[in-house]
Design an enzyme around this catalytic site. Structure first.
Site, PDB file in Angstrom:
ATOM      1  N   GLU A  35      -1.640  -5.478  13.348  1.00 38.35           N
ATOM      2  CA  GLU A  35      -0.387  -4.958  12.780  1.00 38.35           C
ATOM      3  C   GLU A  35      -0.654  -4.155  11.524  1.00 38.35           C
ATOM      4  O   GLU A  35      -1.428  -4.565  10.665  1.00 38.35           O
ATOM      5  CB  GLU A  35       0.550  -6.134  12.458  1.00 38.35           C
ATOM      6  CG  GLU A  35       1.999  -5.811  12.653  1.00 38.35           C
ATOM      7  CD  GLU A  35       2.337  -5.618  14.129  1.00 38.35           C
ATOM      8  OE1 GLU A  35       2.563  -4.458  14.518  1.00 38.35           O
ATOM      9  OE2 GLU A  35       2.381  -6.606  14.870  1.00 38.35           O
ATOM     10  N   GLY A 125      12.083  -4.288  16.118  1.00 36.43           N
ATOM     11  CA  GLY A 125      10.639  -4.157  16.023  1.00 36.43           C
ATOM     12  C   GLY A 125       9.935  -4.177  17.350  1.00 36.43           C
ATOM     13  O   GLY A 125       8.731  -4.443  17.424  1.00 36.43           O
ATOM     14  N   ASP A 174       2.968   2.546  18.966  1.00 31.09           N
ATOM     15  CA  ASP A 174       4.200   2.278  19.699  1.00 31.09           C
ATOM     16  C   ASP A 174       4.376   3.253  20.855  1.00 31.09           C
ATOM     17  O   ASP A 174       4.669   2.864  21.991  1.00 31.09           O
ATOM     18  CB  ASP A 174       5.403   2.367  18.767  1.00 31.09           C
ATOM     19  CG  ASP A 174       5.415   1.283  17.720  1.00 31.09           C
ATOM     20  OD1 ASP A 174       4.564   0.366  17.798  1.00 31.09           O
ATOM     21  OD2 ASP A 174       6.262   1.345  16.814  1.00 31.09           O
TER      22      ASP A 174
END
Length: 389
Positions: A35, A125, A174
């Protein structure tokens, strides 16, 4: 909503006949570990979800793009000749940004009518914006007659739309996961050069449970861009010791520890410590999975949350409550925040026999401590960008 019903709704909103209506989709993603490493050229390990964006669309040849959503009473309409005018739309700006980047990259965009149906919670998210961007890029190119579409190119263009049109300096993860995901797999991706490997996600008796804080976050208004700037400052300092490094992802954890004294600013040091140690955890996680050691993988996930909370400081009280309560449940081997932070979701690995207890107990404790409900998803992996025939 079934595809047939979406097509019927499309005709109600846009008129015409059912000929030449096409359907496209792209997925959201959950990042299992890795992350806030992507924009520093590091390693990530996302999996595409079965939840995402579906677009029912029909080509136009007049350069007009009209868009509606199944959950909003809004029509966004614009011309490909005036794409800079739509940046401040409350809904539709991401899609117009994609069209803008497609044209800048030399692709034809002839126009389209498009109905969007989202099954991802927005602001959670799980990359709802990336799913919208990638599905839009695929739809606009396909409807404009482009063949043999490169999905990695879709991801790059979608990222540029978010960076330059929306103003969020997100990394590539993403959009890459939304474009390239494969059911029952996760993606081991090096963001520096987009080298990747599809890794079978063999969880045995364990399920991926996503817990949504229902605390909305906005990347543009959060401290996301601030964190990226802090990483860039730290990397500029470390280049004294690593002149050949092109990004933080090029610096191993052991090498960093030998030179960490170069960074005197304690805030910058914490940010860099997270990114480089997180890259190390991703690499070790892949080894753990390849050797069938799911418990060890879970320990790396747990350590990731601690680092995000204490070093990178992108967690929040709501996320921490979900993680703390999850780890009290027998049958849970890991839990961590996933996504940009400041709200959104956690991801947990939960034994199938404990999922009901997990939802009950974690949900009850969250409501008592936070004052409103969390939402839980027993998640399945899915495929990335595709046309639904």
């Amino acid at each position: 909503m079934e595809t047939a019903n979406l097509k019927k709704l499309f005709l109600e909103k846009f008129g015409g006949n059912p000929e030449n209506i096409r359907v496209f989709s792209s997925s959201g993603r959950v990042n299992l570990i890795g992350e806030h490493t992507d924009y520093s050229g590091g390693y990530v390990f996302p999996a595409a979800l079965s939840m995402g964006t579906v677009i029912v669309a029909r080509a136009r040849n007049d350069g007009i793009i009209r868009m509606m959503s199944t959950d909003l009473d809004v029509l966004a309409e614009g011309s490909v000749k005036d794409l800079q005018s739509y940046k401040n739309l409350e809904w539709g700006n991401y899609q117009f940004g994609v069209a803008d980047e497609l044209i800048k990259a030399g692709y034809p965009v002839s126009g389209a009518d498009m109905l969007y149906h989202d099954t991802l919670p927005h602001g959670a998210g799980l990359s709802a914006s990336a799913a919208i961007e990638v599905a839009t890029a695929l739809a606009l190119l396909s409807l404009s007659g482009v063949k043999d579409i490169d999905k990695i190119e879709l991801a790059k263009i979608s990222q540029l739309a978010e960076n330059r049109y929306i103003g969020v300096n997100c990394g590539i993860m993403d959009q890459f996961a939304s474009a390239m995901g494969k059911k029952n797999h996760a993606i081991f991706l090096r963001c520096k050069d987009l080298s990747y490997k599809l890794v079978p996600l063999e969880l045995g008796d364990y399920k991926i449970v996503i817990s949504n804080t229902n605390k909305k976050h906005s990347l543009a208004s959060s401290k996301y861009n601030e964190r990226r700037s802090e990483c860039e400052q730290g990397f500029d300092i470390l280049k004294q010791a690593f002149p050949d490094a092109e990004c933080l992802g090029d610096i191993s954890y052991s090498d960093y520890k030998n030179h960490e004294s170069l960074i005197s600013n304690p805030i910058i040091k914490k940010r860099i410590e997270h990114v480089i140690s997180e890259n190390d955890r991703v690499l070790k996680s892949i080894d753990a999975l390849n050797s069938g050691n799911l418990d060890l993988f879970g320990k790396f996930m747990n350590a990731s949350h601690v680092s995000l909370r204490d070093l990178y400081e992108v967690s929040c009280h709501e996320l921490d409550v979900l993680v703390d309560e999850a780890l009290k449940i027998d049958g849970v081997i890991s839990s961590r925040m996933t996504g940009a932070g400041f709200g959104g979701c956690t991801v947990s690995l939960v034994h199938k026999a404990a999922t009901d207890l997990f939802v009950k107990n974690v949900g009850k404790a969250y409501k008592e401590k936070i004052g409103y409900d969390a939402t839980f998803y027993i998640s399945e992996t899915g495929d990335g960008a595709k046309e639904i025939i």
